[in-house]
Design a protein around this motif. Sequence first.
Motif, PDB file in Angstrom:
ATOM      1  N   TRP A   1       0.836  -1.199   0.000  1.00 28.12           N
ATOM      2  CA  TRP A   1       0.000   0.000   0.000  1.00 28.12           C
ATOM      3  C   TRP A   1       0.875   1.254   0.000  1.00 28.12           C
ATOM      4  O   TRP A   1       0.609   2.213  -0.736  1.00 28.12           O
ATOM      5  CB  TRP A   1      -0.923  -0.013   1.222  1.00 28.12           C
ATOM      6  CG  TRP A   1      -1.711   1.238   1.376  1.00 28.12           C
ATOM      7  CD1 TRP A   1      -2.851   1.579   0.719  1.00 28.12           C
ATOM      8  CD2 TRP A   1      -1.423   2.321   2.257  1.00 28.12           C
ATOM      9  NE1 TRP A   1      -3.287   2.811   1.131  1.00 28.12           N
ATOM     10  CE2 TRP A   1      -2.421   3.288   2.076  1.00 28.12           C
ATOM     11  CE3 TRP A   1      -0.406   2.564   3.175  1.00 28.12           C
ATOM     12  CZ2 TRP A   1      -2.429   4.480   2.781  1.00 28.12           C
ATOM     13  CZ3 TRP A   1      -0.426   3.757   3.873  1.00 28.12           C
ATOM     14  CH2 TRP A   1      -1.426   4.696   3.674  1.00 28.12           C
ATOM     15  N   SER A   2       1.902   1.265   0.828  1.00 25.62           N
ATOM     16  CA  SER A   2       2.792   2.416   0.917  1.00 25.62           C
ATOM     17  C   SER A   2       3.499   2.663  -0.410  1.00 25.62           C
ATOM     18  O   SER A   2       3.613   3.812  -0.863  1.00 25.62           O
ATOM     19  CB  SER A   2       3.809   2.185   2.027  1.00 25.62           C
ATOM     20  OG  SER A   2       4.762   3.212   2.051  1.00 25.62           O
ATOM     21  N   ASN A   3       3.962   1.620  -1.042  1.00 28.08           N
ATOM     22  CA  ASN A   3       4.630   1.747  -2.329  1.00 28.08           C
ATOM     23  C   ASN A   3       3.667   2.286  -3.384  1.00 28.08           C
ATOM     24  O   ASN A   3       4.030   3.155  -4.189  1.00 28.08           O
ATOM     25  CB  ASN A   3       5.186   0.384  -2.745  1.00 28.08           C
ATOM     26  CG  ASN A   3       6.200   0.498  -3.843  1.00 28.08           C
ATOM     27  OD1 ASN A   3       6.682   1.569  -4.159  1.00 28.08           O
ATOM     28  ND2 ASN A   3       6.531  -0.628  -4.443  1.00 28.08           N
ATOM     29  N   HIS A   4       2.446   1.810  -3.378  1.00 24.47           N
ATOM     30  CA  HIS A   4       1.427   2.276  -4.324  1.00 24.47           C
ATOM     31  C   HIS A   4       1.145   3.766  -4.127  1.00 24.47           C
ATOM     32  O   HIS A   4       1.081   4.533  -5.095  1.00 24.47           O
ATOM     33  CB  HIS A   4       0.156   1.449  -4.142  1.00 24.47           C
ATOM     34  CG  HIS A   4      -0.977   1.870  -5.008  1.00 24.47           C
ATOM     35  ND1 HIS A   4      -0.985   1.656  -6.361  1.00 24.47           N
ATOM     36  CD2 HIS A   4      -2.131   2.509  -4.717  1.00 24.47           C
ATOM     37  CE1 HIS A   4      -2.110   2.150  -6.869  1.00 24.47           C
ATOM     38  NE2 HIS A   4      -2.814   2.670  -5.887  1.00 24.47           N
TER      39      HIS A   4
ATOM     40  N   ARG B   1       3.745  10.423  -9.431  1.00 23.90           N
ATOM     41  CA  ARG B   1       3.075  10.739 -10.701  1.00 23.90           C
ATOM     42  C   ARG B   1       2.386  12.096 -10.642  1.00 23.90           C
ATOM     43  O   ARG B   1       2.460  12.892 -11.587  1.00 23.90           O
ATOM     44  CB  ARG B   1       2.056   9.655 -11.048  1.00 23.90           C
ATOM     45  CG  ARG B   1       2.651   8.522 -11.826  1.00 23.90           C
ATOM     46  CD  ARG B   1       1.574   7.600 -12.390  1.00 23.90           C
ATOM     47  NE  ARG B   1       1.916   6.255 -12.008  1.00 23.90           N
ATOM     48  CZ  ARG B   1       1.292   5.522 -11.117  1.00 23.90           C
ATOM     49  NH1 ARG B   1       0.230   5.973 -10.514  1.00 23.90           N
ATOM     50  NH2 ARG B   1       1.697   4.319 -10.819  1.00 23.90           N
ATOM     51  N   LYS B   2       1.713  12.378  -9.525  1.00 23.98           N
ATOM     52  CA  LYS B   2       1.041  13.672  -9.379  1.00 23.98           C
ATOM     53  C   LYS B   2       2.051  14.819  -9.355  1.00 23.98           C
ATOM     54  O   LYS B   2       1.819  15.875  -9.959  1.00 23.98           O
ATOM     55  CB  LYS B   2       0.206  13.690  -8.098  1.00 23.98           C
ATOM     56  CG  LYS B   2      -1.044  12.858  -8.179  1.00 23.98           C
ATOM     57  CD  LYS B   2      -1.800  12.886  -6.873  1.00 23.98           C
ATOM     58  CE  LYS B   2      -3.005  11.972  -6.908  1.00 23.98           C
ATOM     59  NZ  LYS B   2      -3.708  11.938  -5.609  1.00 23.98           N
ATOM     60  N   ILE B   3       3.171  14.628  -8.663  1.00 21.80           N
ATOM     61  CA  ILE B   3       4.200  15.665  -8.586  1.00 21.80           C
ATOM     62  C   ILE B   3       4.773  15.948  -9.972  1.00 21.80           C
ATOM     63  O   ILE B   3       4.958  17.112 -10.356  1.00 21.80           O
ATOM     64  CB  ILE B   3       5.314  15.252  -7.595  1.00 21.80           C
ATOM     65  CG1 ILE B   3       4.793  15.340  -6.165  1.00 21.80           C
ATOM     66  CG2 ILE B   3       6.549  16.129  -7.757  1.00 21.80           C
ATOM     67  CD1 ILE B   3       5.741  14.763  -5.127  1.00 21.80           C
ATOM     68  N   GLU B   4       5.048  14.898 -10.747  1.00 20.82           N
ATOM     69  CA  GLU B   4       5.586  15.092 -12.096  1.00 20.82           C
ATOM     70  C   GLU B   4       4.584  15.822 -12.992  1.00 20.82           C
ATOM     71  O   GLU B   4       4.967  16.690 -13.769  1.00 20.82           O
ATOM     72  CB  GLU B   4       5.977  13.749 -12.705  1.00 20.82           C
ATOM     73  CG  GLU B   4       7.213  13.143 -12.072  1.00 20.82           C
ATOM     74  CD  GLU B   4       7.520  11.749 -12.583  1.00 20.82           C
ATOM     75  OE1 GLU B   4       6.698  11.196 -13.358  1.00 20.82           O
ATOM     76  OE2 GLU B   4       8.570  11.211 -12.199  1.00 20.82           O
ATOM     77  N   ALA B   5       3.305  15.483 -12.872  1.00 21.03           N
ATOM     78  CA  ALA B   5       2.283  16.166 -13.674  1.00 21.03           C
ATOM     79  C   ALA B   5       2.199  17.641 -13.283  1.00 21.03           C
ATOM     80  O   ALA B   5       2.101  18.521 -14.153  1.00 21.03           O
ATOM     81  CB  ALA B   5       0.930  15.488 -13.499  1.00 21.03           C
ATOM     82  N   LEU B   6       2.259  17.925 -11.984  1.00 19.61           N
ATOM     83  CA  LEU B   6       2.201  19.315 -11.532  1.00 19.61           C
ATOM     84  C   LEU B   6       3.447  20.089 -11.936  1.00 19.61           C
ATOM     85  O   LEU B   6       3.361  21.277 -12.272  1.00 19.61           O
ATOM     86  CB  LEU B   6       2.003  19.372 -10.015  1.00 19.61           C
ATOM     87  CG  LEU B   6       0.626  18.925  -9.519  1.00 19.61           C
ATOM     88  CD1 LEU B   6       0.598  18.904  -8.001  1.00 19.61           C
ATOM     89  CD2 LEU B   6      -0.459  19.825 -10.065  1.00 19.61           C
ATOM     90  N   GLN B   7       4.620  19.447 -11.924  1.00 20.14           N
ATOM     91  CA  GLN B   7       5.840  20.122 -12.367  1.00 20.14           C
ATOM     92  C   GLN B   7       5.746  20.484 -13.842  1.00 20.14           C
ATOM     93  O   GLN B   7       6.160  21.575 -14.245  1.00 20.14           O
ATOM     94  CB  GLN B   7       7.065  19.240 -12.114  1.00 20.14           C
ATOM     95  CG  GLN B   7       7.504  19.209 -10.677  1.00 20.14           C
ATOM     96  CD  GLN B   7       8.678  18.271 -10.439  1.00 20.14           C
ATOM     97  OE1 GLN B   7       8.970  17.410 -11.261  1.00 20.14           O
ATOM     98  NE2 GLN B   7       9.346  18.439  -9.311  1.00 20.14           N
ATOM     99  N   GLN B   8       5.200  19.595 -14.647  1.00 27.07           N
ATOM    100  CA  GLN B   8       5.024  19.884 -16.074  1.00 27.07           C
ATOM    101  C   GLN B   8       4.061  21.050 -16.257  1.00 27.07           C
ATOM    102  O   GLN B   8       4.296  21.937 -17.084  1.00 27.07           O
ATOM    103  CB  GLN B   8       4.508  18.635 -16.808  1.00 27.07           C
ATOM    104  CG  GLN B   8       4.360  18.829 -18.297  1.00 27.07           C
ATOM    105  CD  GLN B   8       5.679  19.099 -18.980  1.00 27.07           C
ATOM    106  OE1 GLN B   8       6.699  18.543 -18.628  1.00 27.07           O
ATOM    107  NE2 GLN B   8       5.657  19.971 -19.962  1.00 27.07           N
TER     108      GLN B   8
END
Length: 128
Positions: free
Chosen positions: A63-66, A73-80
């Motif tokens: 669960w923690s890894n997920h 993924r959310k951080i990368e999308a927000l950085q873009q």
Amino acid sequence: MAGNTFKQKMKGNSGAATPRGRYNLFAFIERKLALTGIFGEGIPVGLVPPFLYAALLALIYIWSNHKAENTIRKIEALQQEVEDIRADVTTLEAAFMYASKQSEVAKKIAPMGIEEIDKPPFKIIVEK
């Protein structure tokens, strides 16, 4: 007394109540998974709590890894998105700076009949 012997379990479908210990969790697991070949006499009950603890830790780890991967993924999308917005802001700032130059303002207000002043301002002195 010749010696200790085991009682024989009741067999048959006479409608009588079955012994209470026959339908516990471990007996059910043993019947369904046929673990008697692996464990011999039955499941060692002393090993069940550590196994359940290890299983719980494994579930928490998964669960923690997920959650971590989703957060990445959310951080990368927000950085873009931030990079795109930063590029838009830079473009708008450049366009604003160009449009606010004195020569560009003079071109835009010429159709309204307003002209650029060629002479420097002078001081008006009023005598009382």
